[in-house]
Design a protein around this motif. Structure first.
Motif, PDB file in Angstrom:
ATOM      1  N   THR A   2     -35.207  47.303 -45.891  1.00 24.64           N
ATOM      2  CA  THR A   2     -34.548  47.695 -47.139  1.00 24.64           C
ATOM      3  C   THR A   2     -33.704  48.951 -46.924  1.00 24.64           C
ATOM      4  O   THR A   2     -33.867  49.672 -45.929  1.00 24.64           O
ATOM      5  N   ASP A   4     -33.943  51.589 -48.734  1.00 29.06           N
ATOM      6  CA  ASP A   4     -34.888  52.694 -48.879  1.00 29.06           C
ATOM      7  C   ASP A   4     -35.518  53.049 -47.530  1.00 29.06           C
ATOM      8  O   ASP A   4     -35.540  54.217 -47.126  1.00 29.06           O
ATOM      9  N   ARG A   5     -35.990  52.049 -46.830  1.00 32.99           N
ATOM     10  CA  ARG A   5     -36.610  52.293 -45.519  1.00 32.99           C
ATOM     11  C   ARG A   5     -35.584  52.820 -44.519  1.00 32.99           C
ATOM     12  O   ARG A   5     -35.870  53.705 -43.722  1.00 32.99           O
ATOM     13  N   TRP A   6     -34.394  52.263 -44.546  1.00 31.73           N
ATOM     14  CA  TRP A   6     -33.336  52.706 -43.635  1.00 31.73           C
ATOM     15  C   TRP A   6     -33.010  54.178 -43.861  1.00 31.73           C
ATOM     16  O   TRP A   6     -32.897  54.941 -42.913  1.00 31.73           O
ATOM     17  N   GLU A  31     -28.539  46.949 -57.591  1.00 28.51           N
ATOM     18  CA  GLU A  31     -29.951  46.784 -57.261  1.00 28.51           C
ATOM     19  C   GLU A  31     -30.503  48.091 -56.724  1.00 28.51           C
ATOM     20  O   GLU A  31     -29.774  48.880 -56.136  1.00 28.51           O
ATOM     21  N   PRO A  33     -32.494  50.661 -54.247  1.00 28.16           N
ATOM     22  CA  PRO A  33     -32.573  50.708 -52.788  1.00 28.16           C
ATOM     23  C   PRO A  33     -33.850  50.112 -52.197  1.00 28.16           C
ATOM     24  O   PRO A  33     -33.833  49.633 -51.070  1.00 28.16           O
ATOM     25  N   ASP A  34     -34.935  50.112 -52.954  1.00 25.92           N
ATOM     26  CA  ASP A  34     -36.179  49.550 -52.422  1.00 25.92           C
ATOM     27  C   ASP A  34     -36.238  48.020 -52.555  1.00 25.92           C
ATOM     28  O   ASP A  34     -37.182  47.390 -52.132  1.00 25.92           O
ATOM     29  N   ARG A  35     -35.183  47.435 -53.115  1.00 34.85           N
ATOM     30  CA  ARG A  35     -35.154  45.986 -53.315  1.00 34.85           C
ATOM     31  C   ARG A  35     -34.001  45.291 -52.599  1.00 34.85           C
ATOM     32  O   ARG A  35     -33.908  44.067 -52.621  1.00 34.85           O
ATOM     33  N   VAL A  36     -33.093  46.068 -51.991  1.00 33.30           N
ATOM     34  CA  VAL A  36     -31.906  45.467 -51.392  1.00 33.30           C
ATOM     35  C   VAL A  36     -31.903  45.671 -49.876  1.00 33.30           C
ATOM     36  O   VAL A  36     -32.406  46.668 -49.365  1.00 33.30           O
ATOM     37  N   SER A  37     -31.334  44.721 -49.177  1.00 33.78           N
ATOM     38  CA  SER A  37     -31.275  44.745 -47.717  1.00 33.78           C
ATOM     39  C   SER A  37     -30.322  45.832 -47.213  1.00 33.78           C
ATOM     40  O   SER A  37     -29.217  46.001 -47.744  1.00 33.78           O
ATOM     41  N   ALA A  38     -30.740  46.518 -46.165  1.00 30.77           N
ATOM     42  CA  ALA A  38     -29.874  47.518 -45.541  1.00 30.77           C
ATOM     43  C   ALA A  38     -28.637  46.842 -44.952  1.00 30.77           C
ATOM     44  O   ALA A  38     -27.545  47.413 -44.963  1.00 30.77           O
TER      45      ALA A  38
END
Length: 77
Positions: A2, A4-6, A31, A33-38
């Motif tokens: 995600t 967020d993780r990135w 969306e 950040p914790d729900r969308v793909s990096a």
């Protein structure tokens, strides 16, 4: 991965995230950040960076867009 993780992995400061980065993700992709793909976020940034956004630019279309755009799309308004 995600966004967020990135952001956490690259060490983006929390204050910068709250003020700018998270809002940019929401604005671009509608969306959190914790729900969308990096990957999706990176592709959106790449698309904008290539000049495919009309924000702050002239009304002229690039040659690539002219070839694919419907008739009248690139004409001045």
């Amino acid at each position: 991965m995600t966004v967020d993780r990135w952001f956490r992995d690259i060490g983006a400061p929390e204050s910068l995230r709250k003020l700018t980065l998270d809002q940019l993700v929401i604005g671009l992709l509608n969306e959190k950040p914790d729900r969308v793909s990096a990957f999706t976020f990176a592709r959106a940034l790449h698309f904008i960076g290539r000049g495919n956004s009309s924000a702050g630019r002239s009304n002229r279309c690039t040659s690539t867009i002219r070839k694919r755009a419907p008739r009248g799309f690139c004409e001045p308004r």
